[in-house]
Write a protein that holds these residues in place. Structure first.
Motif, PDB file in Angstrom:
ATOM      1  N   TRP A  35     -51.236 -20.909 -16.095  1.00 24.28           N
ATOM      2  CA  TRP A  35     -51.179 -19.777 -17.026  1.00 24.28           C
ATOM      3  C   TRP A  35     -52.516 -19.709 -17.767  1.00 24.28           C
ATOM      4  O   TRP A  35     -53.019 -20.722 -18.254  1.00 24.28           O
ATOM      5  CB  TRP A  35     -50.049 -19.928 -18.025  1.00 24.28           C
ATOM      6  CG  TRP A  35     -48.696 -19.712 -17.452  1.00 24.28           C
ATOM      7  CD1 TRP A  35     -47.817 -20.657 -17.024  1.00 24.28           C
ATOM      8  CD2 TRP A  35     -48.044 -18.448 -17.252  1.00 24.28           C
ATOM      9  NE1 TRP A  35     -46.667 -20.070 -16.558  1.00 24.28           N
ATOM     10  CE2 TRP A  35     -46.779 -18.715 -16.695  1.00 24.28           C
ATOM     11  CE3 TRP A  35     -48.402 -17.120 -17.490  1.00 24.28           C
ATOM     12  CZ2 TRP A  35     -45.876 -17.704 -16.373  1.00 24.28           C
ATOM     13  CZ3 TRP A  35     -47.510 -16.117 -17.164  1.00 24.28           C
ATOM     14  CH2 TRP A  35     -46.256 -16.409 -16.612  1.00 24.28           C
ATOM     15  N   TYR A  36     -53.056 -18.522 -17.843  1.00 24.49           N
ATOM     16  CA  TYR A  36     -54.248 -18.244 -18.629  1.00 24.49           C
ATOM     17  C   TYR A  36     -53.904 -17.124 -19.604  1.00 24.49           C
ATOM     18  O   TYR A  36     -52.879 -16.446 -19.448  1.00 24.49           O
ATOM     19  CB  TYR A  36     -55.404 -17.780 -17.726  1.00 24.49           C
ATOM     20  CG  TYR A  36     -56.025 -18.874 -16.903  1.00 24.49           C
ATOM     21  CD1 TYR A  36     -55.382 -19.376 -15.778  1.00 24.49           C
ATOM     22  CD2 TYR A  36     -57.261 -19.405 -17.247  1.00 24.49           C
ATOM     23  CE1 TYR A  36     -55.951 -20.377 -15.019  1.00 24.49           C
ATOM     24  CE2 TYR A  36     -57.848 -20.402 -16.486  1.00 24.49           C
ATOM     25  CZ  TYR A  36     -57.185 -20.883 -15.377  1.00 24.49           C
ATOM     26  OH  TYR A  36     -57.752 -21.878 -14.624  1.00 24.49           O
ATOM     27  N   ARG A  37     -54.744 -16.941 -20.582  1.00 27.23           N
ATOM     28  CA  ARG A  37     -54.557 -15.794 -21.457  1.00 27.23           C
ATOM     29  C   ARG A  37     -55.901 -15.141 -21.738  1.00 27.23           C
ATOM     30  O   ARG A  37     -56.929 -15.822 -21.844  1.00 27.23           O
ATOM     31  CB  ARG A  37     -53.846 -16.165 -22.759  1.00 27.23           C
ATOM     32  CG  ARG A  37     -54.546 -17.184 -23.657  1.00 27.23           C
ATOM     33  CD  ARG A  37     -53.602 -17.597 -24.776  1.00 27.23           C
ATOM     34  NE  ARG A  37     -54.221 -18.559 -25.689  1.00 27.23           N
ATOM     35  CZ  ARG A  37     -53.546 -19.218 -26.625  1.00 27.23           C
ATOM     36  NH1 ARG A  37     -52.239 -19.019 -26.778  1.00 27.23           N
ATOM     37  NH2 ARG A  37     -54.181 -20.073 -27.415  1.00 27.23           N
ATOM     38  N   VAL A  47     -54.351 -21.937 -20.432  1.00 30.08           N
ATOM     39  CA  VAL A  47     -53.280 -22.309 -21.351  1.00 30.08           C
ATOM     40  C   VAL A  47     -52.560 -23.552 -20.842  1.00 30.08           C
ATOM     41  O   VAL A  47     -52.366 -24.520 -21.570  1.00 30.08           O
ATOM     42  CB  VAL A  47     -52.279 -21.155 -21.528  1.00 30.08           C
ATOM     43  CG1 VAL A  47     -51.110 -21.583 -22.402  1.00 30.08           C
ATOM     44  CG2 VAL A  47     -52.970 -19.926 -22.105  1.00 30.08           C
ATOM     45  N   ASP A  93     -51.833 -16.725 -30.809  1.00 33.22           N
ATOM     46  CA  ASP A  93     -51.347 -16.819 -29.437  1.00 33.22           C
ATOM     47  C   ASP A  93     -51.232 -15.445 -28.778  1.00 33.22           C
ATOM     48  O   ASP A  93     -51.000 -15.359 -27.568  1.00 33.22           O
ATOM     49  CB  ASP A  93     -49.972 -17.500 -29.386  1.00 33.22           C
ATOM     50  CG  ASP A  93     -50.017 -18.956 -29.799  1.00 33.22           C
ATOM     51  OD1 ASP A  93     -49.085 -19.382 -30.514  1.00 33.22           O
ATOM     52  OD2 ASP A  93     -50.964 -19.657 -29.421  1.00 33.22           O
ATOM     53  N   TYR A  97     -51.111 -12.647 -20.990  1.00 33.36           N
ATOM     54  CA  TYR A  97     -50.938 -13.904 -20.269  1.00 33.36           C
ATOM     55  C   TYR A  97     -50.919 -13.624 -18.773  1.00 33.36           C
ATOM     56  O   TYR A  97     -50.156 -12.772 -18.293  1.00 33.36           O
ATOM     57  CB  TYR A  97     -49.649 -14.599 -20.717  1.00 33.36           C
ATOM     58  CG  TYR A  97     -49.818 -15.280 -22.052  1.00 33.36           C
ATOM     59  CD1 TYR A  97     -49.912 -14.530 -23.220  1.00 33.36           C
ATOM     60  CD2 TYR A  97     -49.925 -16.665 -22.143  1.00 33.36           C
ATOM     61  CE1 TYR A  97     -50.089 -15.150 -24.456  1.00 33.36           C
ATOM     62  CE2 TYR A  97     -50.099 -17.290 -23.364  1.00 33.36           C
ATOM     63  CZ  TYR A  97     -50.197 -16.531 -24.515  1.00 33.36           C
ATOM     64  OH  TYR A  97     -50.391 -17.147 -25.725  1.00 33.36           O
ATOM     65  N   CYS A  99     -50.860 -15.301 -14.760  1.00 38.50           N
ATOM     66  CA  CYS A  99     -50.504 -16.476 -13.986  1.00 38.50           C
ATOM     67  C   CYS A  99     -51.309 -16.519 -12.695  1.00 38.50           C
ATOM     68  O   CYS A  99     -51.726 -15.474 -12.179  1.00 38.50           O
ATOM     69  CB  CYS A  99     -49.007 -16.529 -13.678  1.00 38.50           C
ATOM     70  SG  CYS A  99     -48.384 -15.216 -12.624  1.00 38.50           S
TER      71      CYS A  99
END
Length: 127
Positions: A35-37, A47, A93, A97, A99
């Motif tokens: 997972w990245y954001r 993440v 946060d 997001y 994937c």
């Protein structure tokens, strides 16, 4: 191979969300998922990552320092799905997001690994 991310939404600070990422298509093996954001500044940050284990070893996970102790990444291998449980969400946060999955595939008799990306799911955290 396609990745479908879902589960984003609007949540108050301190709340929780669970994101899902489903991998579909011709997949021989998923090697790892992540997972990245992407923040409003368009920076993409890691993440959480999950290295898929096999019958003798379990999955291993790694987290960005900013989410350690609050986020948990897991996987359902039967469904080719990764999850990101996000607890105690903070305004910082908030992001899109994304994937990704590194997948092993055959092309004829040639086996190769390739990283695929899904579209993003938006997480908004209100203070």
């Amino acid at each position: 191979v396609q990745l479908q991310a879902s589960g984003g939404g609007v949540v108050q600070a301190g709340g929780s969300l669970r994101l899902s990422c489903v991998a579909s298509g011709f997949i021989s093996r998923i090697n790892n998922m992540a997972w990245y954001r992407r923040t409003p500044g368009n920076q993409r940050d890691m993440v959480a990552t999950l290295v898929c284990g096999d019958s003798t070893s379990g999955d291993s996970t790694n987290y960005a320092d900013s989410v350690k102790g609050r986020f948990t990444m897991s996987r359902d291998s039967a469904k080719n799905t990764a999850y990101l449980l996000m607890d105690n969400l903070k305004p910082e946060d908030a992001a899109i997001y994304l994937c990704s999955a590194n997948v092993g595939r055959f092309s004829g008799s040639f086996y190769y690994n390739y990283t695929y990306w899904g579209q993003g799911t938006l997480v908004t955290v209100s203070s």
